[in-house]
Design a protein around this motif. Sequence first.
Motif, PDB file in Angstrom:
ATOM      1  N   HIS A 169       2.164  -7.523  -5.929  1.00 38.34           N
ATOM      2  CA  HIS A 169       3.380  -6.855  -6.412  1.00 38.34           C
ATOM      3  C   HIS A 169       3.025  -5.502  -7.025  1.00 38.34           C
ATOM      4  O   HIS A 169       3.665  -4.476  -6.731  1.00 38.34           O
ATOM      5  N   LEU A 172       1.850  -2.942  -4.307  1.00 36.86           N
ATOM      6  CA  LEU A 172       2.926  -2.416  -3.461  1.00 36.86           C
ATOM      7  C   LEU A 172       3.862  -1.492  -4.228  1.00 36.86           C
ATOM      8  O   LEU A 172       4.365  -0.515  -3.666  1.00 36.86           O
ATOM      9  N   THR A 173       4.097  -1.786  -5.497  1.00 37.00           N
ATOM     10  CA  THR A 173       5.075  -1.002  -6.253  1.00 37.00           C
ATOM     11  C   THR A 173       4.497   0.229  -6.930  1.00 37.00           C
ATOM     12  O   THR A 173       5.233   1.176  -7.222  1.00 37.00           O
ATOM     13  N   GLN A 177       3.014   4.234  -0.949  1.00 30.58           N
ATOM     14  CA  GLN A 177       4.193   5.064  -0.728  1.00 30.58           C
ATOM     15  C   GLN A 177       4.602   4.939   0.733  1.00 30.58           C
ATOM     16  O   GLN A 177       3.837   4.437   1.562  1.00 30.58           O
ATOM     17  N   THR A 178       5.815   5.381   1.035  1.00 27.30           N
ATOM     18  CA  THR A 178       6.312   5.295   2.402  1.00 27.30           C
ATOM     19  C   THR A 178       6.196   6.649   3.080  1.00 27.30           C
ATOM     20  O   THR A 178       6.668   7.663   2.554  1.00 27.30           O
ATOM     21  N   LEU A 183       4.292   1.905   5.053  1.00 29.45           N
ATOM     22  CA  LEU A 183       3.648   1.892   3.748  1.00 29.45           C
ATOM     23  C   LEU A 183       2.205   2.348   3.896  1.00 29.45           C
ATOM     24  O   LEU A 183       1.483   1.879   4.780  1.00 29.45           O
ATOM     25  N   ALA A 231      10.697  -9.383  -4.669  1.00 31.43           N
ATOM     26  CA  ALA A 231      10.506  -7.940  -4.777  1.00 31.43           C
ATOM     27  C   ALA A 231       9.463  -7.456  -3.776  1.00 31.43           C
ATOM     28  O   ALA A 231       9.604  -6.385  -3.163  1.00 31.43           O
ATOM     29  N   ILE A 232       8.405  -8.237  -3.577  1.00 30.83           N
ATOM     30  CA  ILE A 232       7.385  -7.886  -2.588  1.00 30.83           C
ATOM     31  C   ILE A 232       7.992  -7.881  -1.193  1.00 30.83           C
ATOM     32  O   ILE A 232       7.770  -6.957  -0.395  1.00 30.83           O
ATOM     33  N   ASP A 234      11.063  -7.414  -0.342  1.00 28.06           N
ATOM     34  CA  ASP A 234      11.964  -6.274  -0.200  1.00 28.06           C
ATOM     35  C   ASP A 234      11.199  -4.982   0.025  1.00 28.06           C
ATOM     36  O   ASP A 234      11.662  -4.091   0.753  1.00 28.06           O
ATOM     37  N   ARG A 235      10.030  -4.889  -0.590  1.00 30.88           N
ATOM     38  CA  ARG A 235       9.200  -3.702  -0.409  1.00 30.88           C
ATOM     39  C   ARG A 235       8.631  -3.654   1.008  1.00 30.88           C
ATOM     40  O   ARG A 235       8.478  -2.573   1.603  1.00 30.88           O
ATOM     41  N   THR A 239       9.600  -1.623   6.281  1.00 27.83           N
ATOM     42  CA  THR A 239       8.555  -1.165   7.199  1.00 27.83           C
ATOM     43  C   THR A 239       8.647  -1.844   8.556  1.00 27.83           C
ATOM     44  O   THR A 239       7.910  -1.474   9.467  1.00 27.83           O
TER      45      THR A 239
END
Length: 240
Positions: A169, A172-173, A177-178, A183, A231-232, A234-235, A239
């Motif tokens: 988590h 990734l947060t 970055q995208t 990612l 949350a992971i 969703d991140r 992609t």
Amino acid sequence: MTVRPLADVVAALDDAFAAAPRPTAIDACPCCVRAEEIAVLLNTPRRLLQADDLAGYGVNVMNTVGGAEDLRYFTPRLLELALAPDGMTWPDMELLFVKLGRANWWSWPEATILQELMDALWTDVLTHHPSWAGTGEVLCSLGSAQASIAHRLHDWSALHTPAAIANLHEFLTTETQTKNKRLVPCNAYWDTTGTTYTELSTWLNDGPALTAVEAAITAHTSEAIQVQLTAIRDRLLPTR
């Protein structure tokens, strides 16, 4: 496979490198490392060298200072200092592992304990949160020194500990970055042309990480862990 605690492996490094020959001279650009700094390295017992003694050498070795043979001799002390929470802050861990990769550490007689050290580093990430070192920092270090990190990502995919989930988590947060709908890690030490970078990119963007997280959502019942896993997920979803 049983992995010794990281502290135990670090404590064993100096003895494991007992046969590494002590250099009698180190070629160096005087603009990068002064002659008196080289003299300290050559005349001080390895165990007694401090972070300030080794910083300039560690940054410049394999470039304008020294080479693989003297790096082999200093490696146990460099690693002891780099892997201590209050030890060496420069060179960064990633840069030191880049140097080890360039020196072909796997060809050294001490390759077994270095492999064990890298295994212990990754196990530490998967079992401790917060960790003394960032997950992205450790993963990039391993990716800089090893030919493949596929087994590291496979182990992470199990998401079998709260620490592994929390570190994913956090990674990734805060450490990705995208770009172009994919990612990418923020860590500038990654060689974006290398195999290990491609392995990480594939894991993050082409399904394996998302599949692992979806399986973990089904397996875990803790509400706090479910929040992190969601949350992971969703991140990772944008992609796909």
